[in-house]
Motif scaffolding. Structure first.
Motif, short mmCIF file in Angstrom:
data_model
loop_
_atom_site.label_atom_id
_atom_site.label_comp_id
_atom_site.label_asym_id
_atom_site.label_seq_id
_atom_site.Cartn_x
_atom_site.Cartn_y
_atom_site.Cartn_z
N ILE A 53 -9.07 40.03 0.90
CA ILE A 53 -9.45 41.34 0.35
C ILE A 53 -9.98 41.19 -1.06
N ALA A 54 -9.32 40.36 -1.86
CA ALA A 54 -9.77 40.15 -3.24
C ALA A 54 -11.15 39.51 -3.25
N LEU A 55 -11.40 38.56 -2.35
CA LEU A 55 -12.71 37.92 -2.28
C LEU A 55 -13.79 38.92 -1.90
N VAL A 56 -13.51 39.77 -0.91
CA VAL A 56 -14.49 40.78 -0.50
C VAL A 56 -14.79 41.74 -1.65
N LEU A 57 -13.75 42.21 -2.35
CA LEU A 57 -13.98 43.10 -3.48
C LEU A 57 -14.77 42.42 -4.59
N TYR A 58 -14.46 41.15 -4.86
CA TYR A 58 -15.19 40.41 -5.88
C TYR A 58 -16.67 40.29 -5.52
N LEU A 59 -16.96 39.95 -4.27
CA LEU A 59 -18.35 39.81 -3.84
C LEU A 59 -19.08 41.16 -3.86
N MET A 60 -18.37 42.23 -3.52
CA MET A 60 -18.98 43.56 -3.59
C MET A 60 -19.30 43.94 -5.03
N GLN A 62 -20.00 41.78 -7.39
CA GLN A 62 -21.13 40.95 -7.79
C GLN A 62 -22.46 41.51 -7.27
N GLU A 63 -22.44 42.15 -6.11
CA GLU A 63 -23.65 42.71 -5.53
C GLU A 63 -23.97 44.08 -6.11
N GLY A 64 -23.06 44.65 -6.88
CA GLY A 64 -23.31 45.93 -7.50
C GLY A 64 -23.07 47.12 -6.58
N VAL A 65 -22.20 46.97 -5.62
CA VAL A 65 -21.93 48.04 -4.66
C VAL A 65 -21.30 49.25 -5.36
N PHE A 66 -20.48 49.01 -6.38
CA PHE A 66 -19.74 50.08 -7.03
C PHE A 66 -20.49 50.70 -8.20
N LEU A 67 -21.80 50.47 -8.32
CA LEU A 67 -22.56 51.01 -9.44
C LEU A 67 -23.14 52.38 -9.16
N TYR A 68 -22.91 52.94 -7.99
CA TYR A 68 -23.50 54.24 -7.66
C TYR A 68 -22.88 55.36 -8.47
#
Length: 68
Positions: A53-60, A62-68
Motif C-alpha cells: 500500500i505504501a509503495l502504491v501511494l508513493y508511486l501515485m 510521484q505521478e501527481g495523482v493527488f494534485l487535482y
C-alpha cells in the motif's frame, strides 16, 4: 504446519559425539509453538500488505495523482 527450528548458539551443556575419529557437536534446537509461528506469519503478511500500500501511494504521489 511444518516445525520451524532455530539454531541456538552452543550452550554450556552441549553434547559431543565421536564418529569415526571426528567430533560432531549436536546443537540443541528450540521448537516454536504454533501460536508463535502464526504470530510471525501474520506480522510478515501484514508488513507485506502495508508495504505494498505504501509503495502504491508513493508511486501515485510521484505521478501527481493527488494534485487535482
Amino acid at each position: 504446519m511444518a516445525d520451524i527450528t532455530l539454531n541456538i548458539e552452543r550452550a554450556l551443556g552441549y553434547e559431543s559425539k565421536g564418529v569415526s575419529k571426528k567430533i560432531h557437536r549436536t546443537i540443541t534446537k528450540a521448537k516454536i509453538s504454533w501460536q508463535t509461528q502464526f504470530a510471525i506469519a501474520f506480522c510478515l503478511f501484514a508488513g507485506g500488505v502495508i508495504g505494498a500500500i505504501a509503495l502504491v501511494l508513493y508511486l501515485m504521489i510521484q505521478e501527481g495523482v493527488f494534485l487535482y
